[in-house]
Every structure is written in structure tokens, then in C-alpha cells.
Design an enzyme around this catalytic site. Structure first.
Site, mmCIF file in Angstrom:
data_model
loop_
_atom_site.group_PDB
_atom_site.id
_atom_site.type_symbol
_atom_site.label_atom_id
_atom_site.label_comp_id
_atom_site.label_asym_id
_atom_site.label_seq_id
_atom_site.Cartn_x
_atom_site.Cartn_y
_atom_site.Cartn_z
ATOM 1 N N LEU A 251 59.970 121.349 -38.160
ATOM 2 C CA LEU A 251 58.896 121.433 -37.165
ATOM 3 C C LEU A 251 58.532 122.874 -36.805
ATOM 4 C CD1 LEU A 251 56.957 120.071 -35.196
ATOM 5 C CD2 LEU A 251 58.836 119.962 -33.542
ATOM 6 N N HIS A 252 57.281 123.220 -37.047
ATOM 7 C CA HIS A 252 56.839 124.582 -36.715
ATOM 8 C C HIS A 252 55.331 124.616 -36.544
ATOM 9 C CE1 HIS A 252 56.165 124.362 -41.064
ATOM 10 N NE2 HIS A 252 55.325 125.377 -40.956
ATOM 11 N N PHE A 253 54.892 125.551 -35.704
ATOM 12 C CA PHE A 253 53.485 125.900 -35.569
ATOM 13 C C PHE A 253 53.331 127.321 -36.085
ATOM 14 C CE2 PHE A 253 51.998 122.508 -32.723
ATOM 15 C CZ PHE A 253 53.211 121.989 -32.280
#
Lengths: 472, 447
Positions: A251-253
Site C-alpha cells: 500500500l502506497h501513494f
């Protein structure tokens, strides 16, 4: 099963190394974390929701209005709007890593230009971004995939690539700690060593929890806070789901600075009538833009905006519809863009000329910022090319209408029917077809137990017993 | 870290209390001083301009993009009446105080981009008076350029409210009801404006790019709920051609007065005479780039290596305070004037080497103020590239340190050196998009 081949982007130096867990490499794994110190930025959180003044009274030109100490126009004083510290910190830290030579190339040496035309598409020639190694196969028909600890993930990132930890303060004051112990479940901001633009970073919520690439309420709200706290209209966040050109299933932005509007931000929109104002969010639909999508705008509560968008994202995830998200305007405007380019590419439906330019249309490309690998493509790039590329990304009109209706339903009607579960947790929540996340919210112990499970079985919806139906 | 304070948080905060923490001081940005506002006008215009502007009843302001935060330097009586503010409350502030909760964000983006592209714009925007009343405003903004430097000297902003009920204090949700009368009132006014013949008026050939949002959502409660600015009925404020012409006329007349009152005869113009890329090659820092530079709170200069002897083209206010020189005394000179008798030539050579290799460097060097007093300068120099990827400037960020042996690593919070790097970052982001033609659209615009 549908797959395509593409070259993976290297976002961290350790990604290129063999898969040995990084002992001696000062990473974020259990081997190196104890005793480690990283900077920490905590953002102030207002407990009562007032309207997001920053969106209006924050700077349009990065400057704060003269502060005479009197209360401002809206009858209350708010020192948070004057806060540019995160912006300064990010730039300073990024420049420091540049001086230390941690990036694979100098992105400011890459030519960039705005393509002629009224939409203002931005093209960049970046020959160094993509390795000359052979492409790997990516599955494009599964938006939710289990976390695979054997693959590269952000716990393997070197600590030098981490700029700071990022999380909420206990009150409404933002604080900065130059050397702080690594928190129990930190969110970190790390550099992207193959940057698209100056300041390109990755926001990794709860990095040690090894969450797969899928949006949930908390992580999305964190992303909005990050955008708001940076307080800069030219600092935007993006998210790519699996199947929409996310490279890493952790999970990453992403975020970076570009001092120019994106074409998607300029695109005209029409207001979408959606039910009750209780949602506290305005919704629009893009018009005169090659990709069909929704725009969610804050009214007065960041939490309301976050809840609506993340509910819509969760719906798309559960329905296996790849999508991208762009957060702009200091976290007050969010674009939700379902897409089908990869699927069409796998089926051989995309124009070969477009494929030859080797552009993977992820969130930045869809927004109108296109990175090209070959000089000829860059020299010949036109607005028509950009439009053609993006048209291949969009859902068809009919399909989008279906998805739009369902998304809005999910965005605004979901949460009002979630009830607090009893200890059983699974059976009572699902009056409107709960998703995994609704269960999570209703039953905190589930979250707790999820932490101690191995990363493999915590994240697959439907694995927690009968009675949990995923909304079809 | 979840957003609820659970038990983990408490452990963390206990840990944090042991760490060296520091509450962030609110980074107050400097705002323009009164002398600067006055000088902004007197430098550009001759004494007759005050009278000339006062003759008109229009609502307008002048703003200077080269001062911190692009402040208002002049506001007409009409503007003050319209907005409900006193002159002292308005001068020195950026125009954004007219925005409020219902103001459309894309419209604000449009205005911001017009300033970035240094061109006119006309938008319909929801503004608010000091009392908090919302009104639709046909906002027309246009630059005044210097022919000689090509730079934007001021922006003229003309406001034409779309509701005639503003002064009477009618609450905005009631304005929807009286919208029918707007058209009639506008027609009355047009008979007056038709009679005014501006000496330098030209037919309004400028294409008016009016941003109009889609109609109000159906199914939303309008007006029946508690007063909510977000639901201002957009359809009640028709922008017809008559109104557009009225606004355009106001803009023409005001701009005409300004260009005719130019202190340097014939220097001011409504249209750009020198392209942005040409400005760059002659060392002029364009106004849109300067807006970004004025937000930096450090002492720094920009020097242009593409000009002979790499002269300074921009110096920050803090630099001037630090060294005792005025900006005019510095721009156009190479920074070596800061060196003096005891300056270590090795430090100078280190800088020269870095520049030759197009690399960054940090040195401690002895410099001299205008009054000849020496100070130790922890100087960071870095090349800054524009959108074409070539070095457009060298940025030099100065930091006065007490002694040559000052240890720069022992500071709490973001260190002073980190702040220097932060300044470099701001310059990089700005120069990348705004230097030369930069990332601006190349639209054909009628003149």
C-alpha cells in the site's frame, strides 16, 4: 487470467538487489528497526470539523496573507493555515537526498514541455526512468491480490531513503522531531529513486503492517491530511490500483511537485445530483476530457470527503475494476478514475502505435503528465496523441454510467447503514452488503488480530468465515 | 498509526517526550511594507495617476506580483464600497480574501493560472463582502507590461458584481428571488456606459474565456434549508453580453489611464512586447517566477551563468538586510563584491570548481557587508535547471554563522542548513515550470 508485460519502475535502490532480507542494509525490516531513529512529523488534527479554510484562504501563490494577529475574515483565527513547514521540510529533505546522490538520475535535467493546445498536456523525455532490463509479467485482471512478502516491498527500503515518519498529533498542533524513535506502526514518506518530477515521494501508510495495495478509510484519510498539510496547490497525490499500473503490491501513494495545472484539473465538469447533502461532499463528472471520471470536492469536512471516496474505491476494488485516484488542491478535490487500458492491452485491443510509445497510463498520465522514453516520441508528441492515448484508458460511456451509479451508491449510502457489530462481528454488519472494511470498522478486535496474523491471510476478503458476503 | 488514540499511541507519545521535539513555529511569511506599496505605484506611474484613477466609479484594484504574496497596491473607492472593507484593511493583502466557502475551486485555479501565464482572464466568481455576504462577481484581470523589460508591472483587477442588491444588505439566499430584476437594472446601466467614449478604447476583440460551472444540481434542497452559501443559485446570475461589455469597458478605461500615466513615457502597455523566453535571455526575472521567490524566507541570490560574468538577477530581501546593500545596488553585479581582503581564496576556488562542473557545493567563506564589516557566510551554491534541462541559474543561499568553526549539525528541529536546502528546493520547483517559456500554454490570443 489476463497479463501484460511491462518494465517495472524502480522506486527504491534495494528493489534492484536480490531478494535477501536486508540485514546490514539499514532497512525497515525487523532486523534494522529496533533502535533506529527517523524524523517524525505529526500533523495537528481538529477534532471538530469546520470547513476546510485552507482550500480557500491558503495560498494560491504559496504565500500566506498578511497576518496582523487579528482574527481572519471568517471570524476565527487559525494558525494552521499559515503552516508551510511540511512543504519546506519535504523540499529540504528531498534536496538533501539529491545532494547525497540517492537518485538514479537528475530529473531536473530531463526536458519537459507543455504541448501546444488549450488543454496543456505536459510531456517529459525521461530516458533514465526505465531500466533496460526485460519486462516482467503483470496480472491485470485482479485488483485485490494477497501481499507477497517474497516480493519487493517498502520494508526493504534503506532508511536513508526515508524522509520522515508522518502521523497525527494528539491535538491540533503540528510538531516536528528531528530524531524520533520509530513508532509502533509508522506511516513513512520515502523518496522515489526514479522520480517523475522534483520532490517525488511515496507515502506508505503503516509500512510495517505490510498491507497490500488497496485503499481503506484510514489510509485514504491519511493521504488527504498529507495533501492538506503540505498546503501547496502544486503538490499532488496519486494512487494506482493493481491492474491500473501499480508496480508494487504494498500500500502506497505517490506525490510530487509541479508548478503547473494538470489538464484534468482544468477540465470542465458538471455537477452530479446525488441524493442527500448529508454526505457533505460535492460530486462532479468530468466532461470534455478523454477519460471518464468523477470528481469529489470537500464541503466542510475532510472526513466526509475521505469516507465517500474510499467507500467508492472499496466498491471498485471488490468489483475488480482497476482505478486511479488523484488528490489535488490541498486535499480538497479528488478525482476517481476507473480504467481498462491494461485489460484492453492484454486482449490486443489497443492501437499498436500507442503501445509503441511504451507509456503505461497510470494516474499521472491520465492527469495529463506523460513521461516518454524515446526522443522521437517526445519531439513528435501532440495534444492529439495525448488524447488518443487517454481515450484508450477510459471506460466506455455505457460502462461508466453503470460504474458511476454504483460508486455513488457505495460512496454515500454505505456508511449510514453500518451498525456496530456484536462480538460475532460478521453477521450483523451486512445489511447493505458489507465489504471487508465495514467489518473492520465495526469490530476493532478484528483489526488488532489482523496485525498479529501473518500478512498472507489478513487481507483477503471472504476469508473470515461464512456470512461475510462481498457486495456483488 | 490509526487516527484514534489507542494504547499504542500513548506508548509512542511517551517515547516522543523523551525525544528532542519542537513545536513548529508558525512560519509567518513576510508581507509587503507600506513603503513598498507606495513605491510600487510611484515607480511605475507619474503623479497624475491618482487623480486619473479617482475619476472612475469602477470597482478595481491594482496588485504587484513582484512583492511578497502579490499584494494589492491600490484599491478604488468603488471596490471598497463593494467589498465593505476599509482601505487599510485591503492594501498589502492578496485579493484572495474575497473568496469564501462557496467559491468554486476551478475558478480560483483559472485565476492562478492566468497569473502564472501572465495573461488576462475573465471569470465569474463567488466573492464575499467583509460582512460575509456572498455575491457573484464578473472578475476581469489583465496585466500591465513594461515595454522595455517585458515584465508585468501590475495586474489590474476589475470587479463587476452581478447582483445589484449588494449594497442594500439583502441576504444572499433572498437574492435568488430578485434575480428577475437583475436584467432590467443592467439594461438601465448600459445606457450610461454607452455614452462614455474612452480616448483609447478599442473594440473588445479579446476572446472572453468565461468559466461557467454546470447548472445547480437537481434534487438538492435549495434555499429551504439553513442558509448555506454552497447552494447559491447559479442561474440567478446571468452574465449577458451587456454585462460583459460593461466589464470590458471598465478594464479598457482603467488600463488606458494607467498606460497613459506611465512615469517613463510610453513604457507601459496592455500587451506583451517581449516574449517570456526573450525576457529570460536578457536576465529579467519574470513576475510569475518572482511570486514563488518572494515566499522564501532565507537570504539568497540567483545568478545567471548564461550572461557575461554571471551577474545576480535576483536578490531576496533577507539578502539585502544581511549585506546592507539595496536590491538595485546588487542586481547586475557578480557576487564577488561580497569578498574582501581576508576572504580565503581556497573557498572561492571551491565555488568556482563546483560551478564549472555544474555541481552543488557548500563552503564557509568570509564575506563583507556594504559597511565593510566582515561576517562568516555558510554558503550553499547549486545549479538550477529550467524546463529544457539546462542550467538557468545558480542559486546561492547565505547563512550568517558566528565563527568559522561553527558546528552545523547540533541543532534542534530543522537545521539552518536544511532550511538552505529547502530554499533551493523551492527555487527548483519554480524555475522548472516558470523560467523562460516554461510550462505555459502557447495559445494564440487575439490582442
Amino acid at each position: 487470467m489476463l497479463t501484460i508485460k511491462r518494465v517495472e519502475t524502480v522506486v527504491s535502490i534495494n528493489q534492484q538487489l536480490d531478494q535477501a532480507p536486508g540485514c546490514g542494509r539499514d532497512c525497515l525490516g525487523n532486523c534494522c528497526i529496533p533502535g533506529a531513529k527517523l524524523p517524525l512529523y505529526t500533523f495537528g488534527v481538529k477534532r471538530t470539523s469546520g470547513f476546510n479554510k485552507r482550500a480557500h484562504s491558503g495560498s494560491d501563490d504559496h504565500c500566506v496573507p498578511e497576518d496582523t494577529g487579528d482574527s481572519d475574515d471568517y471570524g476565527n483565527s487559525d494558525s494552521q493555515q499559515d503552516n508551510y513547514f511540511l512543504d519546506e521540510l519535504l523540499l529540504a529533505q528531498w534536496e538533501d537526498r539529491m545532494v547525497r546522490g540517492l537518485f538514479r538520475y537528475d530529473v531536473t535535467a530531463c526536458e519537459t514541455k507543455m504541448l501546444p493546445g488549450e488543454h496543456g498536456f505536459i510531456a517529459q523525455l525521461n530516458e533514465g526512468r526505465h531500466l533496460q532490463k526485460r519486462p516482467t509479467e503483470f496480472r491485470v485482471d485482479q485488483v485485490l491480490q494477497t501481499f507477497d512478502p517474497k516480493k519487493f516491498n517498502f520494508t526493504k527500503v534503506g532508511q536513508e531513503e526515508v524522509l520522515f515518519q508522518f502521523g497525527p498529533s494528539e491535538d491540533d498542533i503540528s510538531e516536528y522531531y528531528e530524531k524520533a524513535p520509530v513508532l509502533a506502526s509508522p506511516n513513512v514518506v520515502a523518496i522515489n529513486v526514479s522520480p517523475i518530477e522534483y520532490g517525488h515521494v511515496l507515502l506508505v501508510p503503516r509500512v510495517l503492517d505490510r498491507l497490500p495495495q488497496r485503499i481503506d478509510q484510514d489510509s485514504f484519510l491519511l493521504a488527504l491530511h498529507f495533501a492538506a498539510e503540505a498546503n501547496n496547490p502544486y503538490f499532488r497525490l496519486g494512487y494506482n490500483s493493481l491492474g491500473a499500473f501499480a508496480t508494487i503490491n504494498h500500500l502506497h501513494f505517490q506525490a510530487y511537485y509541479l508548478a503547473a495545472p494538470f489538464p484534468i484539473e482544468r477540465a470542465p465538469t458538471t455537477r452530479v445530483a446525488y441524493g442527500r447533502k448529508k454526505g457533505g461532499v460535492k460530486v462532479y463528472e468530468l466532461t470534455k476530457f478523454p477519460v471518464r471520471g468523477l470528481v469529489f470536492e470537500i464541503c466542510n469536512s475532510m472526513e466526509d470527503l475521505s469516507e465517500a471516496v474510499s467507500n467508492a474505491c472499496i466498491y471498485l476494488q471488490n468489483e475488480n475494476i482497476p482505478y486511479n485516484v488523484l488528490i489535488t488542491d490541498r486535499g480538497s478535490r479528488v478525482f476517481l478514475l476507473p480504467q481498462c487500458f491494461a485489460e484492453r492491452q492484454a486482449r490486443g485491443e489497443v492501437d499498436q502505435e500507442i503501445l509503441d510509445t511504451q507509456v503505461n497510463p497510470a494516474v499521472w498520465e491520465i492527469s495529463g503528465h506523460i513521461v516518454l522514453k524515446r526522443r522521437t516520441d517526445f519531439e513528435l508528441a501532440t495534444e492529439e496523441y495525448a488524447w488518443k492515448l487517454l481515450a484508450e484508458v477510459s471506460l466506455s460511456h455505457e460502462r461508466f454510467e453503470e460504474v458511476k451509479a454504483a460508486c455513488l451508491k457505495a460512496a454515500f449510502e454505505q456508511n449510514s447503514e453500518v451498525v456496530l457489530a456484536d462480538t460475532d462481528g460478521f453477521s450483523t454488519v451486512l445489511s447493505n452488503g458489507g465489504t471487508y472494511n465495514c467489518v473492520e470498522r465495526a469490530n476493532p478486535t478484528l483489526k488488532g488480530s489482523q496485525k498479529t496474523n501473518s500478512s498472507m491471510d489478513a487481507v483477503v476478503p471472504g476469508n473470515h468465515g461464512e456470512g461475510l458476503s462481498v457486495e456483488g | 498509526m490509526s487516527l484514534d488514540c489507542n494504547s499504542r499511541c500513548l506508548d509512542d507519545s511517551a517515547k516522543l517526550k523523551m525525544a528532542r521535539g519542537r513545536s513548529l513555529s508558525v512560519s509567518r511569511r513576510r508581507s509587503a511594507k507600506l513603503e513598498e506599496l507606495v513605491e510600487s505605484l510611484s515607480r511605475a506611474y507619474n503623479e497624475s495617476v491618482g487623480q486619473a484613477l479617482e475619476r472612475h466609479e469602477y470597482n478595481f484594484v491594482l496588485s504587484d506580483p513582484r512583492l511578497p504574496d502579490h499584494p494589492i497596491v491600490y484599491a478604488s473607492e468603488g471596490f471598497l464600497r463593494m467589498s465593505g472593507y476599509e482601505r487599510a484593511e485591503v492594501l498589502g493583502r492578496n485579493c484572495r480574501f474575497l473568496q469564501g466557502p462557496g467559491t468554486d475551486r476551478q475558478t480560483v485555479l483559472e485565476i492562478r493560472d492566468a497569473i502564472r501565464e501572465e495573461r488576462p482572464c475573465q471569470v465569474r466568481i463567488l466573492n464575499y463582502t467583509k460582512q460575509g455576504r456572498a455575491f457573484w462577481n464578473l472578475f476581469h484581470m489583465a496585466p500591465i507590461y513594461s515595454k522595455q523589460s517585458g515584465n508585468v508591472i501590475h495586474y489590474v483587477g476589475v470587479q463587476t458584481p452581478l447582483s445589484p442588491n449588494l449594497a442594500s444588505g439583502v441576504p444572499s439566499h433572498v437574492q435568488q428571488v430578485v434575480s428577475g430584476t437583475v436584467k432590467e437594472l443592467v439594461e438601465d446601466q448600459s445606457m450610461e456606459t454607452g455614452a462614455i467614449s474612452g480616448g483609447c478604447s478599442q473594440p473588445a476583440e479579446r476572446p472572453i474565456n468565461l468559466r461557467l460551472r454546470g447548472g445547480a444540481a437537481e434534487g438538492e434542497d435549495m434555499g429551504q434549508e439553513e442558509h448555506n452559501d454552497n447552494d447559491i443559485d447559479e442561474d440567478s446570475c446571468v452574465v449577458n453580453d451587456v454585462l460583459k461589455e460593461k466589464a470590458a469597458l471598465a478594464m479598457r478605461l482603467v488600463t488606458c489611464e494607467l498606460t497613459q500615466s506611465s512615469r517613463i513615457k510610453g513604457d507601459l502597455a496592455q500587451n506583451r512586447h517581449i516574449a517570456l523566453s526573450e525576457c529570460a535571455t536578457s536576465g529579467v526575472v519574470c513576475s510569475s517566477l518572482m511570486i514563488s521567490l518572494t515566499r522564501i524566507q532565507q537570504s539568497f541570490v540567483l545568478a545567471d551563468p548564461n550572461l557575461p560574468d554571471m551577474p545576480i538577477v535576483y536578490a531576496s530581501d533577507v539578502f539585502c538586510e544581511l549585506t546592507g546593500y539595496s536590491r538595485d545596488e546588487v542586481v547586475g553585479r557578480n557576487c564577488r563584491f561580497l569578498q574582501g581582503p581576508e576572504t580565503d581564496p581556497k573557498a572561492v576556488q571551491k565555488i568556482r570548481n563546483a560551478i564549472e562542473k555544474e555541481q552543488a557545493c557548500t563552503v564557509k567563506i568570509l564575506n563583507y557587508r556594504k559597511d565593510k564589516t566582515p561576517f562568516y557566510n555558510y554558503l550553499h551554491v547549486a545549479p538550477v535547471r529550467s524546463s529544457v534541462g539546462k542550467v538557468a541559474f545558480y542559486v546561492g543561499v547565505q547563512l550568517e554563522v558566528a565563527e568559522i568553526d561553527t558546528d552545523m549539525s547540533q541543532e534542534i528541529g530543522m537545521s539552518a542548513h536544511a532550511k538552505q536546502l529547502g530554499a533551493v528546493g523551492v527555487v527548483r520547483v519554480a524555475v522548472r515550470s516558470l523560467q523562460g517559456s516554461g510550462l505555459r500554454r502557447t495559445l494564440k490570443r487575439t490582442v
